[in-house]
Design an enzyme around this catalytic site. Structure first.
Site, PDB file in Angstrom:
ATOM      1  N   GLY A 175       0.835  -1.200   0.000  1.00 10.96           N
ATOM      2  CA  GLY A 175       0.000   0.000   0.000  1.00 10.96           C
ATOM      3  C   GLY A 175       0.864   1.242   0.000  1.00 10.96           C
ATOM      4  O   GLY A 175       2.015   1.216  -0.452  1.00 10.96           O
ATOM      5  N   SER A 176       0.332   2.314   0.541  1.00 11.67           N
ATOM      6  CA  SER A 176       1.030   3.595   0.499  1.00 11.67           C
ATOM      7  C   SER A 176       2.222   3.619   1.459  1.00 11.67           C
ATOM      8  O   SER A 176       2.276   2.846   2.427  1.00 11.67           O
ATOM      9  CB  SER A 176       0.054   4.699   0.891  1.00 11.67           C
ATOM     10  OG  SER A 176      -0.465   4.422   2.182  1.00 11.67           O
ATOM     11  N   GLY A 229       2.938   2.060   5.252  1.00 10.48           N
ATOM     12  CA  GLY A 229       4.146   1.280   5.535  1.00 10.48           C
ATOM     13  C   GLY A 229       4.935   1.823   6.713  1.00 10.48           C
ATOM     14  O   GLY A 229       5.524   1.064   7.486  1.00 10.48           O
ATOM     15  N   GLU A 246       5.779  -3.364   0.617  1.00 13.09           N
ATOM     16  CA  GLU A 246       5.670  -3.078  -0.827  1.00 13.09           C
ATOM     17  C   GLU A 246       4.871  -1.794  -0.958  1.00 13.09           C
ATOM     18  O   GLU A 246       3.641  -1.811  -0.973  1.00 13.09           O
ATOM     19  CB  GLU A 246       4.950  -4.229  -1.541  1.00 13.09           C
ATOM     20  CG  GLU A 246       5.627  -5.578  -1.401  1.00 13.09           C
ATOM     21  CD  GLU A 246       6.825  -5.759  -2.323  1.00 13.09           C
ATOM     22  OE1 GLU A 246       7.015  -4.927  -3.233  1.00 13.09           O
ATOM     23  OE2 GLU A 246       7.578  -6.724  -2.120  1.00 13.09           O
ATOM     24  N   CYS A 272       1.366   0.543  -8.790  1.00 16.34           N
ATOM     25  CA  CYS A 272       2.547   1.031  -8.058  1.00 16.34           C
ATOM     26  C   CYS A 272       3.681   1.281  -9.029  1.00 16.34           C
ATOM     27  O   CYS A 272       4.542   2.115  -8.790  1.00 16.34           O
ATOM     28  CB  CYS A 272       2.952   0.029  -6.991  1.00 16.34           C
ATOM     29  SG  CYS A 272       3.127  -1.635  -7.620  1.00 16.34           S
TER      30      CYS A 272
END
Ligand code: NAD
Length: 516
Positions: free
Chosen positions: A247-248, A252, A269, A303
């Site tokens: 995610g963003s 993270g 990720e 992404c």
């Protein structure tokens, strides 16, 4: 700014009816997608397509408990047998590909071929994992001591928590789960709150495969629905030694710290801000096609989406006007309709984010081509935009951020070193590429002095990775690796052993400790 109405839509009478048909066909219980406080809407037309219930903290804890019990049994099943389980999962996905791919399109707004592509990726990683189940290799090392052997083994890690983003609503789970299953782990999945229905469909499908596989324990694959609180309950539980979070970067930062705090392992990720360099010798026709897919595919919601284009001054005027033309002519609309290349953004907030970034780019001296809301006849409740190409005087302001929308910032360069400095001059480090026919330049780009990203391609765009390689990026992208190569090691624990098959007892480093 509102654009004129685009090609008329081919939405079905009721997306909700189609979603219900698919979920039922895949074995999901109707109450799971009709009862609950969370309303799920399709970005295609904004209509309600389901209602789901978030898991309470107690339900998350119970799911982890079941997964932990399942792990204790599953770790004892021989790895090739675990591979056979994943082979059957791949077969079930093959059979469900059309339905599941369409559900991805309806819930996430991807065009049909990308929805199907996402399911194909799930099938591919299952195939990869089946082979892997016979290749969980450890090393043996020459011991410095006589009559000794040094070796390592890889053992199952435990319960793997998977937190996934809306833009790959099911594939991210499979990159993690297929590997985790062959590695002997169980999985608890917290999908995006924006895409719970595809997760329910996959979960129903896995449950069937588990039920038909004698050694697969109940609890091997758990699903917990909800938003960040549900994710936080998973992240905070010490019974989950590995958390894979996609995610963003903002997410993270929180998850990475929380997992580190209890000495768990996080596979992060996170966001990307990917660039392609177009060098003087580039094949511009090829580059044009790759750039168009990289920047506008998935409506800029990958992404690995191409967000920055760094063009040599000698080819700028031959490439950029052609690109602007492609941006003008690309077909935007109902992602279920043949020929449409750009579907909707996920929600209204994503449109607002795009508008904000374009305003900031203009204020920083950028020239904006395209952008703005796109009206699609019959789909007024959908979230459609025109992709934007922005010629920027410098890499400043919004260019160094990831805006999850189809905005391509274009920059000019004159020396190769300058291009590399621009490419690496952002906080994120996911994907990158160069278009060149100069082999020295290509290899310099791939060298230690070139791209600082986890992915660096030549004569290709930044998006569309294959599952065979390890996937992930550096810096604020989080450093995690998933999918192919030796990414499986993150789902196992390493055991190093020294074995003495002699009758003396020499100590390492020549240390003497003679007793008696
Ligand atoms: P997001 O960060 O809003 O949400 C991702 C997931 O994290 C969701 O399931 C969400 O509920 C959960 N979450 C959010 N805050 C949390 C918290 N504090 N604790 C636990 N869980 C939490 O991201 P999104 O909008 O769904 O997806 C877009 C972002 O994901 C982009 O930044 C994109 O680049 C990134 N992404 C990265 C990859 C990759 O492999 N690097 C792949 C896909 C998407």
């Amino acid at each position: 700014m509102t654009a004129p109405a685009l090609a008329s839509a081919a939405a079905t009478d009721s997306l909700a009816a189609e979603v219900a048909r698919i979920l039922t066909a895949l074995g999901a219980a109707p109450e799971r997608f009709t009862d609950g406080a969370r309303i799920v809407r399709s970005p295609i037309d904004g209509s309600e397509i389901g209602r789901v219930a978030d898991a309470s903290p107690d339900e998350v804890a119970a799911a982890i408990g079941r997964a932990r019990a399942a792990f204790l049994a599953w770790r004892a099943v021989p790895a090739p047998r675990r591979g056979e389980f994943v082979r059957r999962l791949g077969e079930a996905l093959r059979a469900a590909k059309d339905d599941l791919g369409r559900l991805v399109s309806i819930e996430a707004g991807k065009i049909v071929s990308e929805g199907l592509g996402e399911v194909q990726e799930m099938i591919d990683i299952c195939d990869f994992a089946v082979g892997l189940s016979r290749q969980l290799y450890g090393l043996t090392m020459g011991s410095e001591r006589a009559d000794h052997r040094l070796q390592e083994q890889w053992h199952p890690a435990g319960v793997v928590g998977v937190i996934s983003a809306f833009n790959f609503p099911v594939a991210v789970w499979s990159w993690n789960a297929a590997l985790a299953f062959v590695c002997g782990d169980s999985v608890v999945w917290k999908p995006s709150e924006k895409t719970p229905l595809t997760a329910l469909a996959v979960s129903a499908l896995v449950d069937r495969v588990i039920a038909d596989f004698p050694e697969a324990p109940a609890g091997l694959s758990e699903l917990v629905l909800g938003a960040r609180d549900t994710g936080a309950a998973l992240v905070g539980d010490a019974r989950v030694p590995v958390v894979s979070a996609t995610g963003s970067t903002a997410m993270g930062r929180i998850v990475g710290r929380a997992v580190a705090d209890r000495f768990g392992r996080a596979i992060l990720e996170l966001g990307g801000n990917n660039a392609s360099i177009v060098a003087p010798s580039a094949d511009l026709d090829l580059a044009l096609r790759a750039i168009a897919f990289g920047a506008m595919g998935t409506a800029g919601q990958r992404c690995t989406t191409l967000r920055r284009l760094i063009v040599h001054e000698s080819v700028y005027d031959r490439l950029v006007p052609r690109l602007i033309e492609v941006y003008r002519s690309v077909r935007i609309g109902d992602p279920l309709e043949e020929g449409v290349l750009v579907g909707p953004l996920i929600d209204a907030a994503a449109i607002a984010g795009m508008e904000k970034a374009l305003a900031a780019a203009s204020a920083a001296g950028g020239t904006v081509h395209g952008g703005g809301r796109a009206a699609v006849a019959g789909l007024e409740g959908g979230h459609y935009v025109r992709p934007a190409l922005v010629e920027m005087p410098a890499q400043t302001g919004p260019v160094i951020e990831e805006t999850f929308a189809p905005i391509l910032y274009v920059l000019r360069y004159s020396t190769f070193e300058e291009a590399i400095a621009l490419q690496n001059g952002v906080p994120q480090g996911l994907s990158s590429s160069i278009f060149t026919t100069d082999m020295r330049e290509a290899d310099r780009f791939l060298s230690a002095l070139g791209s600082d990203c986890g992915i660096a391609n030549v004569n290709m765009g930044t998006s569309g990775a294959e599952i065979g390689g390890a996937f992930g990026g550096e810096k604020e992208t989080g450093g995690g690796r998933e999918s192919g190569s030796d990414a499986w090691k993150a789902y196992m624990r390493r055991m190093t052993s020294a074995i003495n098959y002699g009758s003396a007892m020499p100590l390492a480093q020549g240390v003497r400790f003679d007793v008696g």
